[in-house]
Design a protein around this motif. Structure first.
Motif, PDB file in Angstrom:
ATOM      1  N   LEU A  89       0.869  -1.165   0.000  1.00 33.60           N
ATOM      2  CA  LEU A  89       0.000   0.000   0.000  1.00 33.60           C
ATOM      3  C   LEU A  89       0.909   1.220   0.000  1.00 33.60           C
ATOM      4  O   LEU A  89       1.614   1.473   0.972  1.00 33.60           O
ATOM      5  CB  LEU A  89      -0.904  -0.008   1.228  1.00 33.60           C
ATOM      6  CG  LEU A  89      -1.688  -1.303   1.437  1.00 33.60           C
ATOM      7  CD1 LEU A  89      -2.357  -1.310   2.790  1.00 33.60           C
ATOM      8  CD2 LEU A  89      -2.697  -1.491   0.320  1.00 33.60           C
ATOM      9  N   HIS A 107       0.177  -2.466  -4.791  1.00 34.44           N
ATOM     10  CA  HIS A 107      -1.184  -3.011  -4.862  1.00 34.44           C
ATOM     11  C   HIS A 107      -2.193  -1.862  -4.937  1.00 34.44           C
ATOM     12  O   HIS A 107      -3.139  -1.901  -5.708  1.00 34.44           O
ATOM     13  CB  HIS A 107      -1.441  -3.887  -3.641  1.00 34.44           C
ATOM     14  CG  HIS A 107      -2.843  -4.360  -3.491  1.00 34.44           C
ATOM     15  ND1 HIS A 107      -3.414  -5.269  -4.360  1.00 34.44           N
ATOM     16  CD2 HIS A 107      -3.801  -4.041  -2.576  1.00 34.44           C
ATOM     17  CE1 HIS A 107      -4.666  -5.495  -3.980  1.00 34.44           C
ATOM     18  NE2 HIS A 107      -4.916  -4.760  -2.913  1.00 34.44           N
ATOM     19  N   ARG A 108      -2.018  -0.860  -4.081  1.00 36.28           N
ATOM     20  CA  ARG A 108      -2.835   0.356  -4.067  1.00 36.28           C
ATOM     21  C   ARG A 108      -1.905   1.542  -3.955  1.00 36.28           C
ATOM     22  O   ARG A 108      -0.880   1.472  -3.270  1.00 36.28           O
ATOM     23  CB  ARG A 108      -3.813   0.401  -2.892  1.00 36.28           C
ATOM     24  CG  ARG A 108      -4.836  -0.690  -2.804  1.00 36.28           C
ATOM     25  CD  ARG A 108      -5.834  -0.775  -3.915  1.00 36.28           C
ATOM     26  NE  ARG A 108      -6.627   0.433  -4.120  1.00 36.28           N
ATOM     27  CZ  ARG A 108      -7.411   0.598  -5.192  1.00 36.28           C
ATOM     28  NH1 ARG A 108      -7.495  -0.321  -6.124  1.00 36.28           N
ATOM     29  NH2 ARG A 108      -8.120   1.698  -5.322  1.00 36.28           N
ATOM     30  N   ILE A 126      -2.105   5.495  -2.811  1.00 35.25           N
ATOM     31  CA  ILE A 126      -2.995   6.387  -2.101  1.00 35.25           C
ATOM     32  C   ILE A 126      -2.383   7.779  -2.054  1.00 35.25           C
ATOM     33  O   ILE A 126      -1.351   7.995  -1.406  1.00 35.25           O
ATOM     34  CB  ILE A 126      -3.282   5.881  -0.664  1.00 35.25           C
ATOM     35  CG1 ILE A 126      -3.831   4.451  -0.708  1.00 35.25           C
ATOM     36  CG2 ILE A 126      -4.265   6.797   0.035  1.00 35.25           C
ATOM     37  CD1 ILE A 126      -2.833   3.396  -0.341  1.00 35.25           C
ATOM     38  N   LYS A 135      -5.824   1.545  -9.690  1.00 30.99           N
ATOM     39  CA  LYS A 135      -5.418   1.174  -8.325  1.00 30.99           C
ATOM     40  C   LYS A 135      -5.069   2.392  -7.471  1.00 30.99           C
ATOM     41  O   LYS A 135      -4.354   2.289  -6.498  1.00 30.99           O
ATOM     42  CB  LYS A 135      -4.279   0.156  -8.356  1.00 30.99           C
ATOM     43  CG  LYS A 135      -3.012   0.570  -9.066  1.00 30.99           C
ATOM     44  CD  LYS A 135      -2.018  -0.587  -9.005  1.00 30.99           C
ATOM     45  CE  LYS A 135      -0.687  -0.259  -9.630  1.00 30.99           C
ATOM     46  NZ  LYS A 135       0.266  -1.366  -9.448  1.00 30.99           N
ATOM     47  N   ASP A 139      -6.258   5.707  -5.069  1.00 32.79           N
ATOM     48  CA  ASP A 139      -7.257   6.298  -4.183  1.00 32.79           C
ATOM     49  C   ASP A 139      -6.747   7.660  -3.739  1.00 32.79           C
ATOM     50  O   ASP A 139      -5.544   7.929  -3.786  1.00 32.79           O
ATOM     51  CB  ASP A 139      -7.473   5.425  -2.939  1.00 32.79           C
ATOM     52  CG  ASP A 139      -8.014   4.046  -3.283  1.00 32.79           C
ATOM     53  OD1 ASP A 139      -8.899   3.951  -4.150  1.00 32.79           O
ATOM     54  OD2 ASP A 139      -7.533   3.064  -2.681  1.00 32.79           O
ATOM     55  N   TRP A 156      -8.831  -0.629   0.422  1.00 34.24           N
ATOM     56  CA  TRP A 156      -7.424  -0.868   0.104  1.00 34.24           C
ATOM     57  C   TRP A 156      -7.110  -2.346  -0.060  1.00 34.24           C
ATOM     58  O   TRP A 156      -6.059  -2.703  -0.562  1.00 34.24           O
ATOM     59  CB  TRP A 156      -6.546  -0.271   1.208  1.00 34.24           C
ATOM     60  CG  TRP A 156      -6.962  -0.671   2.594  1.00 34.24           C
ATOM     61  CD1 TRP A 156      -7.848  -0.014   3.395  1.00 34.24           C
ATOM     62  CD2 TRP A 156      -6.543  -1.820   3.332  1.00 34.24           C
ATOM     63  NE1 TRP A 156      -8.006  -0.691   4.581  1.00 34.24           N
ATOM     64  CE2 TRP A 156      -7.209  -1.799   4.574  1.00 34.24           C
ATOM     65  CE3 TRP A 156      -5.671  -2.866   3.062  1.00 34.24           C
ATOM     66  CZ2 TRP A 156      -7.030  -2.792   5.545  1.00 34.24           C
ATOM     67  CZ3 TRP A 156      -5.482  -3.849   4.028  1.00 34.24           C
ATOM     68  CH2 TRP A 156      -6.168  -3.791   5.259  1.00 34.24           C
TER      69      TRP A 156
END
Length: 108
Positions: free
Chosen positions: A4, A58-59, A61, A81, A83, A107
Motif C-alpha cells: 500500500l 497493490h494500491r 494512495i 489502483k 485512491d 485498500w
C-alpha cells in the motif's frame, strides 16, 4: 505481500505518517499479507516516486487531490489502483482520514 503506497509531495510528513499508521494497524490486526510504504513526487525527497514503485504497488494512495491529479497525469496506466485522501498539508486531520480509509477496507 501487497504494498500500500502512500504518496505526498515531499515524503517528509504526511506519507511517512500514513505508512507508520497503516503498518501499526496492520500489525495489530494480523493483516500479514499487506505492508504500507511511502514515496514523494519531488525528485529530492527520501524516496522519489518512480514507475517501478507505482507498478509494484497493490494500491496507490494520494494524500490530497493535488497529488492525485499529478499521479493520474503521470501514471495514467495505473489509475485503477489509485485512491485519494483529503489530508491537509499540516497533517492536522491525518488520523481521522486514515481511520476512515482503513475501516472502509477499499485498500484490500
Amino acid at each position: 505481500m501487497h504494498e500500500l503506497l502512500f504518496v505526498c509531495q515531499q515524503n517528509l510528513v504526511r506519507s511517512p505518517a500514513c505508512e507508520r499508521y497503516f503498518n501499526q494497524r496492520l500489525a495489530s490486526e494480523s493483516q500479514s499479507g499487506y505492508h504500507a510504504s511511502s514515496a514523494g513526487l519531488s525528485r529530492y525527497c527520501q524516496r522519489p516516486l518512480t514507475e517501478s514503485i507505482v507498478q509494484s504497488a497493490h494500491r496507490i494512495i494520494a494524500c490530497d487531490t493535488t497529488v492525485s491529479s499529478i499521479l493520474h497525469g503521470k501514471f495514467s496506466n495505473y489509475t485503477d489502483k489509485m485512491d485519494t485522501l483529503q489530508i491537509r498539508n499540516d497533517g492536522s486531520n491525518i488520523t481521522g482520514e486514515l481511520a476512515v480509509y482503513y475501516d472502509s477496507g477499499v485498500w484490500r
